[in-house]
Design a protein around this motif. Structure first.
Motif, PDB file in Angstrom:
ATOM      1  N   ALA A   9       0.830  -1.202   0.000  1.00  0.00           N
ATOM      2  CA  ALA A   9       0.000   0.000   0.000  1.00  0.00           C
ATOM      3  C   ALA A   9       0.867   1.256   0.000  1.00  0.00           C
ATOM      4  O   ALA A   9       0.582   2.230  -0.710  1.00  0.00           O
ATOM      5  CB  ALA A   9      -0.932  -0.003   1.214  1.00  0.00           C
ATOM      6  N   GLN A  10       1.939   1.242   0.776  1.00  0.00           N
ATOM      7  CA  GLN A  10       2.823   2.395   0.843  1.00  0.00           C
ATOM      8  C   GLN A  10       3.506   2.638  -0.500  1.00  0.00           C
ATOM      9  O   GLN A  10       3.559   3.772  -0.994  1.00  0.00           O
ATOM     10  CB  GLN A  10       3.867   2.187   1.944  1.00  0.00           C
ATOM     11  CG  GLN A  10       3.274   2.176   3.351  1.00  0.00           C
ATOM     12  CD  GLN A  10       4.317   1.920   4.425  1.00  0.00           C
ATOM     13  OE1 GLN A  10       5.508   2.106   4.201  1.00  0.00           O
ATOM     14  NE2 GLN A  10       3.881   1.507   5.596  1.00  0.00           N
ATOM     15  N   SER A  12       2.540   1.659  -3.482  1.00  0.00           N
ATOM     16  CA  SER A  12       1.539   2.064  -4.483  1.00  0.00           C
ATOM     17  C   SER A  12       1.202   3.543  -4.339  1.00  0.00           C
ATOM     18  O   SER A  12       1.052   4.257  -5.341  1.00  0.00           O
ATOM     19  CB  SER A  12       0.272   1.220  -4.341  1.00  0.00           C
ATOM     20  OG  SER A  12       0.525  -0.133  -4.662  1.00  0.00           O
ATOM     21  N   GLU A  13       1.094   4.018  -3.108  1.00  0.00           N
ATOM     22  CA  GLU A  13       0.761   5.426  -2.909  1.00  0.00           C
ATOM     23  C   GLU A  13       1.900   6.321  -3.395  1.00  0.00           C
ATOM     24  O   GLU A  13       1.665   7.340  -4.047  1.00  0.00           O
ATOM     25  CB  GLU A  13       0.474   5.711  -1.438  1.00  0.00           C
ATOM     26  CG  GLU A  13       0.082   7.167  -1.203  1.00  0.00           C
ATOM     27  CD  GLU A  13      -0.365   7.438   0.213  1.00  0.00           C
ATOM     28  OE1 GLU A  13      -1.449   8.018   0.395  1.00  0.00           O
ATOM     29  OE2 GLU A  13       0.392   7.083   1.157  1.00  0.00           O
ATOM     30  N   LEU A  17       1.617   9.188  -6.256  1.00  0.00           N
ATOM     31  CA  LEU A  17       1.985  10.581  -6.022  1.00  0.00           C
ATOM     32  C   LEU A  17       3.059  11.029  -7.008  1.00  0.00           C
ATOM     33  O   LEU A  17       3.046  12.169  -7.486  1.00  0.00           O
ATOM     34  CB  LEU A  17       2.477  10.759  -4.582  1.00  0.00           C
ATOM     35  CG  LEU A  17       1.425  10.557  -3.485  1.00  0.00           C
ATOM     36  CD1 LEU A  17       2.086  10.543  -2.110  1.00  0.00           C
ATOM     37  CD2 LEU A  17       0.366  11.652  -3.549  1.00  0.00           C
ATOM     38  N   TYR A  85       6.068   7.906   6.754  1.00  0.00           N
ATOM     39  CA  TYR A  85       5.270   6.715   7.020  1.00  0.00           C
ATOM     40  C   TYR A  85       5.655   6.109   8.374  1.00  0.00           C
ATOM     41  O   TYR A  85       6.843   6.065   8.731  1.00  0.00           O
ATOM     42  CB  TYR A  85       5.495   5.665   5.933  1.00  0.00           C
ATOM     43  CG  TYR A  85       4.818   5.957   4.617  1.00  0.00           C
ATOM     44  CD1 TYR A  85       3.713   6.799   4.533  1.00  0.00           C
ATOM     45  CD2 TYR A  85       5.277   5.372   3.438  1.00  0.00           C
ATOM     46  CE1 TYR A  85       3.096   7.042   3.333  1.00  0.00           C
ATOM     47  CE2 TYR A  85       4.661   5.621   2.221  1.00  0.00           C
ATOM     48  CZ  TYR A  85       3.573   6.459   2.171  1.00  0.00           C
ATOM     49  OH  TYR A  85       2.951   6.708   0.979  1.00  0.00           O
ATOM     50  N   PRO A  90      -1.100   1.745   6.178  1.00  0.00           N
ATOM     51  CA  PRO A  90      -2.197   2.684   6.405  1.00  0.00           C
ATOM     52  C   PRO A  90      -3.190   2.289   7.508  1.00  0.00           C
ATOM     53  O   PRO A  90      -4.274   2.872   7.578  1.00  0.00           O
ATOM     54  CB  PRO A  90      -2.889   2.703   5.045  1.00  0.00           C
ATOM     55  CG  PRO A  90      -2.713   1.301   4.540  1.00  0.00           C
ATOM     56  CD  PRO A  90      -1.350   0.866   5.016  1.00  0.00           C
ATOM     57  N   CYS A 123     -10.482   8.064   6.379  1.00  0.00           N
ATOM     58  CA  CYS A 123      -9.454   7.263   5.701  1.00  0.00           C
ATOM     59  C   CYS A 123      -8.943   6.115   6.555  1.00  0.00           C
ATOM     60  O   CYS A 123      -7.805   5.655   6.359  1.00  0.00           O
ATOM     61  CB  CYS A 123      -8.278   8.155   5.293  1.00  0.00           C
ATOM     62  SG  CYS A 123      -8.721   9.504   4.198  1.00  0.00           S
ATOM     63  N   GLU A 126      -6.967   3.054   5.017  1.00  0.00           N
ATOM     64  CA  GLU A 126      -6.670   3.313   3.618  1.00  0.00           C
ATOM     65  C   GLU A 126      -5.593   4.387   3.504  1.00  0.00           C
ATOM     66  O   GLU A 126      -5.421   5.199   4.416  1.00  0.00           O
ATOM     67  CB  GLU A 126      -7.931   3.773   2.866  1.00  0.00           C
ATOM     68  CG  GLU A 126      -9.062   2.746   2.874  1.00  0.00           C
ATOM     69  CD  GLU A 126     -10.295   3.268   2.153  1.00  0.00           C
ATOM     70  OE1 GLU A 126     -10.252   4.435   1.709  1.00  0.00           O
ATOM     71  OE2 GLU A 126     -11.271   2.520   2.034  1.00  0.00           O
ATOM     72  N   VAL A 127      -4.887   4.392   2.375  1.00  0.00           N
ATOM     73  CA  VAL A 127      -3.899   5.445   2.166  1.00  0.00           C
ATOM     74  C   VAL A 127      -4.619   6.793   2.127  1.00  0.00           C
ATOM     75  O   VAL A 127      -5.773   6.882   1.676  1.00  0.00           O
ATOM     76  CB  VAL A 127      -3.095   5.216   0.874  1.00  0.00           C
ATOM     77  CG1 VAL A 127      -2.245   3.965   0.995  1.00  0.00           C
ATOM     78  CG2 VAL A 127      -4.007   5.134  -0.343  1.00  0.00           C
ATOM     79  N   CYS A 128      -3.930   7.845   2.593  1.00  0.00           N
ATOM     80  CA  CYS A 128      -4.674   9.078   2.854  1.00  0.00           C
ATOM     81  C   CYS A 128      -4.027  10.353   2.318  1.00  0.00           C
ATOM     82  O   CYS A 128      -4.581  11.435   2.509  1.00  0.00           O
ATOM     83  CB  CYS A 128      -4.877   9.238   4.366  1.00  0.00           C
ATOM     84  SG  CYS A 128      -3.340   9.525   5.274  1.00  0.00           S
TER      85      CYS A 128
END
Length: 301
Positions: A9-10, A12-13, A17, A85, A90, A123, A126-128
């Motif tokens: 998840a990290q 992918s975010e 970005l 992070y 998340p 959030c 979930e990623v925020c």
């Protein structure tokens, strides 16, 4: 880092970005090594949990109204949104801070509290970061009020002049062999007025120092070449005070008198390994000995 799902998840975010904010003036990853460790873990190239936490900053320019209604036009503010992070993100919120010259400490504290409350409510799990950016865009003007002195300045200029920054980039590459790349590194550093050095071989090390814009232009050119692995291992940013003379400050902050390709007793079957003891002495003589441990994880001697 507690599991692969959080790591995925990290990563992918960060990739999202990066695609949304392609300019380094908008999105800057502060520790490229932390990102590389995260990527290796997600891609299954290592079983070791990342030892560093990814950090990045998003810069956004926003239009803000004069809340006292004395001026019809809007004035612009530059907001820096920093994120680090935490291991469980998340599942829990990351460390987010918002910096803006027009925000007082009390206003900043209220903004942080309200933003975190919004993110916790909307959030959870979930990623925020996109939500955080959008919330700041929509609400920052509610926390920014101009004082009378600032109002007077707005008649002259709607933006604060940027602070000049002296930057030193410590770049790590898996290897630097190619003669064309080595020639490019020497030519680009000269064209941009940067000092430092390049150590070819395996690993390859490049240090450039000078005005921030020139260093970032150098990195933008170098990173798009074909590399097995290249990253900014360490970065130093030092604000310059204009009242002291910017050019004088740059000269006094330089650790290197020019830019050179530095060789340290090449050895090995291909002559591609350098004497790291000599490298440490070279760095130490220029007041940079502590960087050796950042590259190799051991103290130099």
């Amino acid at each position: 880092m507690t599991g692969i799902e959080e790591a995925e998840a990290q990563l992918s975010e960060i990739e999202l970005l990066t695609s949304m904010f392609p300019s380094q003036n908008e999105f800057n990853i502060r520790d490229q090594l932390a990102l590389a460790e995260l990527r290796e873990y997600v891609e299954g190239r290592t079983d070791y949990l990342p030892s560093s936490r990814p950090e990045f900053v998003i810069h956004q320019k926003m239009d803000t109204e004069d809340l006292k209604g004395l001026y019809v036009s809007l004035f612009k503010v530059t907001v820096a949104i920093s994120c680090t992070y935490v291991v469980d993100y998340p599942n829990v919120l990351p460390d987010i801070s918002v910096r803006c010259p027009e925000l007082s400490r009390a206003q900043q504290a209220r903004l942080h509290a309200d933003m975190n409350a919004h993110l916790k409510e909307n959030c959870c799990g979930e990623v925020c970061m996109l939500s955080a950016v959008e919330w700041i865009k929509d609400n920052a003007h509610l926390y920014i009020t101009k004082n009378p002195a600032a109002q007077g300045l707005q008649r002259v200029s709607t933006e604060t002049p940027p602070v000049e920054v002296f930057t030193r980039l410590w770049i790590y590459s898996h290897h630097i062999y190619n003669k064309v790349k080595r020639k490019n590194i020497l030519e680009w550093s000269s064209d941009l007025g940067l000092s430092g050095f390049c150590m070819p071989g395996k690993p390859g090390i490049v240090c450039v120092e000078g005005p921030q814009a020139s260093c970032e232009e150098f990195w933008a050119r170098v990173k798009v070449l074909t590399w097995k692995r290249i990253m900014i291992r360490h970065r130093e940013d030092i604000p310059l005070h204009s009242q002291s003379g910017g050019e004088g400050n740059v000269t006094s902050l330089r650790r290197f008198s020019g830019f050179e390709e530095a060789m340290f007793d090449p050895h090995g079957n291909r002559g591609n390994h350098m004497d790291l003891g000599q490298l440490y002495q070279y760095l130490n003589e220029r007041g940079c000995g502590e960087v050796f441990q950042l590259y190799f994880g051991i103290e130099g001697r």
